[in-house]
Structures are given as C-alpha cells and as structure tokens.
Motif scaffolding. Sequence first.
Motif, PDB file in Angstrom:
ATOM      1  N   ASP A 178      97.451  99.047  47.063  1.00 19.37           N
ATOM      2  CA  ASP A 178      96.225  99.500  46.390  1.00 19.37           C
ATOM      3  C   ASP A 178      95.055  98.596  46.789  1.00 19.37           C
ATOM      4  O   ASP A 178      94.619  97.750  46.024  1.00 19.37           O
ATOM      5  CB  ASP A 178      96.449  99.495  44.875  1.00 19.37           C
ATOM      6  N   ASN A 180      91.874  99.266  47.299  1.00 19.71           N
ATOM      7  CA  ASN A 180      90.592  99.534  46.644  1.00 19.71           C
ATOM      8  C   ASN A 180      90.642  99.310  45.140  1.00 19.71           C
ATOM      9  O   ASN A 180      89.688  99.648  44.442  1.00 19.71           O
ATOM     10  CB  ASN A 180      90.139 100.965  46.934  1.00 19.71           C
ATOM     11  N   ASP A 181      91.740  98.788  44.628  1.00 14.84           N
ATOM     12  CA  ASP A 181      91.914  98.483  43.211  1.00 14.84           C
ATOM     13  C   ASP A 181      91.619  99.708  42.345  1.00 14.84           C
ATOM     14  O   ASP A 181      90.859  99.651  41.384  1.00 14.84           O
ATOM     15  CB  ASP A 181      91.020  97.302  42.813  1.00 14.84           C
ATOM     16  N   ARG A 182      92.257 100.824  42.703  1.00 16.69           N
ATOM     17  CA  ARG A 182      92.064 102.064  41.955  1.00 16.69           C
ATOM     18  C   ARG A 182      93.046 102.205  40.795  1.00 16.69           C
ATOM     19  O   ARG A 182      92.996 103.161  40.048  1.00 16.69           O
ATOM     20  CB  ARG A 182      92.233 103.267  42.896  1.00 16.69           C
ATOM     21  N   GLY A 183      93.993 101.286  40.686  1.00 19.91           N
ATOM     22  CA  GLY A 183      94.928 101.314  39.573  1.00 19.91           C
ATOM     23  C   GLY A 183      96.205 102.073  39.850  1.00 19.91           C
ATOM     24  O   GLY A 183      97.049 102.192  38.971  1.00 19.91           O
ATOM     25  N   THR A 184      96.366 102.599  41.043  1.00 15.90           N
ATOM     26  CA  THR A 184      97.595 103.310  41.391  1.00 15.90           C
ATOM     27  C   THR A 184      97.985 102.975  42.824  1.00 15.90           C
ATOM     28  O   THR A 184      97.126 102.774  43.677  1.00 15.90           O
ATOM     29  CB  THR A 184      97.450 104.835  41.215  1.00 15.90           C
ATOM     30  N   GLU A 189      97.181 110.202  45.237  1.00 14.25           N
ATOM     31  CA  GLU A 189      96.226 110.241  44.125  1.00 14.25           C
ATOM     32  C   GLU A 189      94.896 109.590  44.501  1.00 14.25           C
ATOM     33  O   GLU A 189      93.867 109.918  43.930  1.00 14.25           O
ATOM     34  CB  GLU A 189      96.818 109.552  42.907  1.00 14.25           C
ATOM     35  N   GLN A 190      94.934 108.629  45.399  1.00 12.89           N
ATOM     36  CA  GLN A 190      93.691 107.953  45.789  1.00 12.89           C
ATOM     37  C   GLN A 190      92.904 108.842  46.702  1.00 12.89           C
ATOM     38  O   GLN A 190      91.761 108.770  46.896  1.00 12.89           O
ATOM     39  CB  GLN A 190      93.993 106.618  46.464  1.00 12.89           C
TER      40      GLN A 190
END
Length: 190
Positions: A178, A180-184, A189-190
């Motif tokens: 992860d 881009n630190d998108r949480g997943t 999903e990104q």
Amino acid sequence: MHHKLPAIRWVGGVEIELLAMATGARIVPRFEELSPDKLGFAKSVREVGYGTTKDRSIIIEGCPNLSAVTIWVRGGNRMVLDEVRRSLHDALCVARNLVRDNSIVYGGGSAEISCSLAVEAAADQVVGVEQYAMRAFADALEAVPLALAENSGLPSIESLTAVKARQLAENNPHLGIDCNDRGTNDMREQ
C-alpha cells in the motif's frame, strides 16, 4: 480570401488526409475535378496567432467525423518539447493498449509477490540444485515490492512479509504494498 472563402495554399500529406477524413471531403489533385460531392464540411475555419513570436495556425472546428484531434505542444526549449512529446506519446499508447486489451496488471508488487509464491511452491517439488536456482529467482521477484515499500517510507521487510502471508492465507493474488497509504492492500480496490 476571395468572396469570404478562406483558402489554404499548402497542406502536408498526412494533414490533408486527416482533414479529408474529419470534414468528409475527398482529395482532388486539380481544381477542374472539384465538384459538390467532393466538398467537406466544417463549422468554422479560422486563423489564430499565439505566442510571443506571433506564430499562426489554422483552426478547423465543427467537423462531422471527429476521429482526429490536434494536441498543441509548446515549451521553453527543444528539450522540454521533446520530453512533453514523449510523455504524450507514452500516455496515448497506454490508452490505445487499454482499448485494444483491457486486461491490466495490478500494482503494488502484487504480481511479483504472487509469482514469487508460485515459484517457491514449484521449487518444493524439484529435487537437486535446480531448487536453489528457483528459490533465488523467487527472491529476486521480491525486489520490486521491497523497493516499493522502502521508497514509500514503509518498513520493507515487515510489509512484504505481511502481504505475502495474507496472499497465502486469503489466496488473493491482488494483494500488494500500500504505497499510497489508502488503507487497503488490495490493488483492485485502489
């Protein structure tokens, strides 16, 4: 300009073909062969001056067959122009390739991690020294997600180990780093 009809003295080979396609016209070699069925249509034809050097261009708008567009590229020097042109070409090629074949490889090193796991599993079935070469190749595949994690400021070894464990446990090859630190970690999903 004669009878308020604009005339362009010279249009190059590729440009004249694109103009003919866009306007629905037919290219004629001599004025004597010109007839109404060979004429095209454009809503407006105008000349525009731009820049400090007062460069001039012909703008043709409102054509019935909008399969051709022009992208204007201007820059401070030749190197900037060349770089912009290369970047535009790369972006257009990516868009073209997605239209031709819309399958993609998910990022975050997910494909490399998945391949590494598959090669490690295959190495377990091989007897002898070939097994070492296969494991070394599996380790080499992990260089991409390791670099992604490190360059993103994440603890590289811990991040890779966690994603590998989740890929094995969930049987999900789309899990990656992860960045881009998108949480997943699921790259779909990104």
